[in-house]
Design an enzyme around this catalytic site. Structure first.
Site, PDB file in Angstrom:
ATOM      1  N   HIS A 114     -26.797   8.777  39.399  1.00 36.70           N
ATOM      2  CA  HIS A 114     -26.321   7.660  39.818  1.00 36.70           C
ATOM      3  C   HIS A 114     -27.395   6.287  39.606  1.00 36.70           C
ATOM      4  CE1 HIS A 114     -23.046   8.216  41.985  1.00 36.70           C
ATOM      5  NE2 HIS A 114     -23.304   8.913  43.036  1.00 36.70           N
ATOM      6  N   CYS A 175     -24.322   5.023  35.084  1.00 32.20           N
ATOM      7  CA  CYS A 175     -23.405   3.800  34.805  1.00 32.20           C
ATOM      8  C   CYS A 175     -24.193   2.600  34.304  1.00 32.20           C
ATOM      9  CB  CYS A 175     -22.979   3.404  36.268  1.00 32.20           C
ATOM     10  SG  CYS A 175     -21.572   4.751  36.909  1.00 32.20           S
TER      11      CYS A 175
END
Length: 246
Positions: A114, A175
């Site tokens: 993440h 991301c």
């Protein structure tokens, strides 16, 4: 007030939980057993940026038996457990394996993590990665050192980054931005440059000091107490809201 500071509470919960699965809490024998008995896991394609409630609901579901080792990037002060399976809960505490059959030091070893609000947490530091940087992964028997050869931005549908490779390769995915629905992924590609015995890595190479070994502090316990109280207050608030709705 609690809702306003919930992002900070969430980050502290994650930091405390990560420490449970750090390398010093495992022996090589346990990690080896975890690798040998790993099962094919169904990943959740709808995984997104973890909000406060998602963290509270899922972080306690991490299974110690899925921990396979650790990834260490000294230049970024990054030290995370490697956990089998890219699932909602596993992503909350470490770097997760993407391919069920991948093996350290062989083929394309792919890890996902993440990108968080706190740029020191989970895979957020990867946005500061540079070509030539060294990345270590270990199962506490061997240490595989990779050197970054490429950093690129790709669309989430680009599955070429998962392809097998003849040259032992490490591929890291995260991301490109935090807390937004994004279809782009930062991809860091590194090639294997050396393999060391873990004992040499931990003593001679690191001189017993450089390896990142997080420890619990008094501040952690204060935060833990505050987090517990805050969660109880939130639970009471949501319970009352449900009663009023009825």
């Amino acid at each position: 007030m609690i809702l306003i500071i919930s992002p900070w509470i969430k980050d502290e919960i994650i930091k405390i939980e990560i420490k449970k699965y750090q390398l010093e809490n495992f022996s090589h024998e346990e990690l080896k057993k975890n690798y040998e008995r790993r099962k094919e896991l169904n990943t959740n394609s709808s995984i997104g940026t973890p909000d406060f409630l998602k963290v509270i609901k899922n972080i306690s579901s991490v299974n110690r038996e899925n921990v396979l080792g650790a990834i260490i990037i000294e230049e970024l002060d990054l030290s995370l457990p490697i956990i089998h399976g890219t699932t909602t809960e596993n992503l909350l505490v470490g770097a997760t394996t993407v391919l069920n059959e991948q093996k350290m030091g062989e083929g394309n070893y792919v890890l996902a993590g993440h990108h968080m609000r706190d740029d020191t947490l989970l895979f957020s530091p990867l946005l500061k990665a540079k070509e030539g940087m060294e990345i270590n992964i270990t199962d506490k028997k061997d240490v595989f050192t990779y050197k970054v050869t490429d950093i690129k931005l790709v669309h989430e549908t680009n599955l070429n980054v998962l392809n097998s490779t003849e040259v032992p390769t490490l591929t890291l995915l995260t991301c490109d931005v935090y807390n937004m629905k994004t279809q782009k992924r930062i991809v860091i590609v590194a090639e294997l440059v050396k393999r060391l015995d873990y004992k040499i890595f931990d003593t001679t190479f690191h001189d017993g000091e450089k390896i990142i070994k997080p420890t619990y502090s008094f501040k952690d316990f204060l935060w833990l107490g505050f987090i517990i109280i805050s969660c109880m207050c939130l639970l009471l608030i949501f319970t009352k809201e449900d009663k009023y709705k009825r």
